[in-house]
Design an enzyme around this catalytic site. Structure first.
Site, PDB file in Angstrom:
ATOM      1  N   ALA A  80       5.560 -50.852 -26.540  1.00 46.64           N
ATOM      2  CA  ALA A  80       6.811 -51.330 -26.963  1.00 46.64           C
ATOM      3  C   ALA A  80       6.921 -52.698 -26.398  1.00 46.64           C
ATOM      4  O   ALA A  80       6.201 -53.374 -25.680  1.00 46.64           O
ATOM      5  CB  ALA A  80       7.885 -50.431 -26.555  1.00 46.64           C
ATOM      6  N   ASN A  81       8.053 -53.298 -27.312  1.00 48.46           N
ATOM      7  CA  ASN A  81       8.771 -54.422 -26.595  1.00 48.46           C
ATOM      8  C   ASN A  81       7.979 -55.693 -26.667  1.00 48.46           C
ATOM      9  O   ASN A  81       7.976 -56.679 -25.555  1.00 48.46           O
ATOM     10  CB  ASN A  81       9.209 -54.142 -24.943  1.00 48.46           C
ATOM     11  CG  ASN A  81      10.527 -53.244 -25.324  1.00 48.46           C
ATOM     12  OD1 ASN A  81      11.119 -52.773 -26.411  1.00 48.46           O
ATOM     13  ND2 ASN A  81      10.945 -52.525 -24.007  1.00 48.46           N
ATOM     14  N   TYR A  86       4.683 -56.133 -25.969  1.00 46.98           N
ATOM     15  CA  TYR A  86       3.671 -56.112 -25.021  1.00 46.98           C
ATOM     16  C   TYR A  86       2.573 -55.794 -25.795  1.00 46.98           C
ATOM     17  O   TYR A  86       2.392 -55.848 -26.891  1.00 46.98           O
ATOM     18  CB  TYR A  86       3.902 -55.084 -23.756  1.00 46.98           C
ATOM     19  CG  TYR A  86       5.079 -55.723 -22.989  1.00 46.98           C
ATOM     20  CD1 TYR A  86       4.836 -56.747 -21.942  1.00 46.98           C
ATOM     21  CD2 TYR A  86       6.362 -55.185 -22.938  1.00 46.98           C
ATOM     22  CE1 TYR A  86       5.882 -57.165 -21.207  1.00 46.98           C
ATOM     23  CE2 TYR A  86       7.414 -55.771 -22.302  1.00 46.98           C
ATOM     24  CZ  TYR A  86       7.137 -56.665 -21.069  1.00 46.98           C
ATOM     25  OH  TYR A  86       8.112 -57.230 -20.655  1.00 46.98           O
ATOM     26  N   ARG A 129       5.255 -45.134 -25.672  1.00 44.64           N
ATOM     27  CA  ARG A 129       6.695 -45.872 -25.908  1.00 44.64           C
ATOM     28  C   ARG A 129       6.236 -46.742 -27.044  1.00 44.64           C
ATOM     29  O   ARG A 129       5.594 -47.713 -26.754  1.00 44.64           O
ATOM     30  CB  ARG A 129       6.996 -46.254 -24.636  1.00 44.64           C
ATOM     31  CG  ARG A 129       8.348 -46.869 -24.731  1.00 44.64           C
ATOM     32  CD  ARG A 129       9.168 -47.550 -23.472  1.00 44.64           C
ATOM     33  NE  ARG A 129      10.272 -47.580 -23.572  1.00 44.64           N
ATOM     34  CZ  ARG A 129      11.122 -48.553 -22.890  1.00 44.64           C
ATOM     35  NH1 ARG A 129      10.693 -49.522 -22.324  1.00 44.64           N
ATOM     36  NH2 ARG A 129      12.374 -48.363 -22.775  1.00 44.64           N
ATOM     37  N   GLY A 164      17.399 -46.902 -18.599  1.00 40.63           N
ATOM     38  CA  GLY A 164      16.927 -47.809 -18.073  1.00 40.63           C
ATOM     39  C   GLY A 164      17.914 -48.457 -16.934  1.00 40.63           C
ATOM     40  O   GLY A 164      17.790 -48.129 -15.740  1.00 40.63           O
TER      41      GLY A 164
END
Ligand SMILES: Cc1cc2nc3c(=O)[nH]c(=O)nc-3n(C[C@H](O)[C@H](O)[C@H](O)COP(=O)(O)O)c2cc1C
Length: 257
Positions: free
Chosen positions: A71-72, A74, A121, A211
């Site tokens: 995810a995100n 990366y 994820r 988180g």
């Protein structure tokens, strides 16, 4: 998504030599991420081997389960999206090619930890770290999710919307992706105790990942179970050069003492 100073001055490695123009914390402050080396086709196998070795290390350290972070913005997320993947080999171009790295990593890690012990994820609707929004998010991420149904994946974990930001996506699209996964669904992004309980009670999610709340409450599970008060969110934020404001948040017992 790294910096030379975090890698003993070695370059970060990515699918192409394009800088993310994002920032990372180098121990003293935020710095621009370094431009990575682009992987040659023959080096992709080494990347998958790195994930396999990470799973071996995970097991040796006493963990029996792991989540693949795809995810995100990366590395694996960069491979998935047309906006960031400009490769012309078997890991670029078609959706199946872009999703290949994720499938190979899941297979390699699952071979070490076992079926039903590895989660994935994804953040389909996030532009985190400038990765770009895929021109056909549902087709890309739908195919990536479909592949996990046959891979013995323990759970699918979606960051709903922008990580740490708005929970927004075109009507029904996130729900459609979620429903394509036949196993356990974990949601994340902006949940508190009440909304997490509501999400599970309504059947919208099976699990909720926290988180920030976990960051600031080392005993979060116990506090949620007892409906105990949480530590206040710090004004300065969690990044520092040492323990202070990072790993020094008190447990309930420490607050009481
Ligand atoms: C201090 C901090 C650091 C984070 N670092 C990362 C990170 O390195 N990679 C990542 O994918 N998400 C990172 N996140 C995002 C969280 O994983 C999570 O998706 C986000 O905070 C939303 O969940 P929450 O509302 O429960 O905090 C970070 C969040 C915080 C607060």
């Amino acid at each position: 998504m790294s910096h030379l100073s975090l890698l003993n001055e070695a370059s970060p490695v990515a699918l192409s030599a394009i800088g993310a123009e994002s920032q990372t914390f180098d121990g003293t402050g935020f710095v621009e991420t370094s431009v990575p080396c682009g992987l040659k086709t023959a080096e992709i196998a080494r990347l998958v081997e790195d994930y396999r070795q990470a799973a071996v290390n995970t097991k040796a350290a006493g963990f029996d389960r792991a989540e693949i972070h795809a995810a995100n913005g990366y590395q694996i997320d960069q491979f998935l999206r047309v906006t960031s993947n400009n490769r012309t080999d078997g890991c670029g171009g078609s959706i199946a090619n872009r999703a290949r790295l994720l499938s190979e990593v899941v297979a390699a890690v699952t071979a070490v930890l076992g079926a039903g012990r590895v989660g994935v994820r994804l953040s389909p609707f996030s532009n985190a770290n400038n990765v770009g929004i895929d021109s056909d998010t549902v087709a890309t991420f739908g195919a990536a999710i479909d592949a996990q149904n046959d891979a013995g994946v323990a759970f699918l974990h979606l960051v709903e919307g922008q990580a740490g930001g708005p929970r927004d996506w075109p009507a029904g699209e996130l729900e459609g992706l979620r429903d394509r996964f036949k196993g356990v669904y974990m949601t994340n992004n902006g949940y508190d105790r009440a909304s997490a309980i509501a999400a599970v009670a309504s059947g919208r999610a099976d699990l909720v990942a926290f988180g920030k709340l976990y960051f600031f409450n080392p005993d979060l599970a116990e506090r949620l179970a007892r409906n105990a008060p949480l530590n206040p969110l710090p004004v300065a934020g969690p990044y520092g050069a040492g323990r202070e404001g990072f790993t020094d948040y008190p447990t309930l017992a420490e607050v009481a003492a």
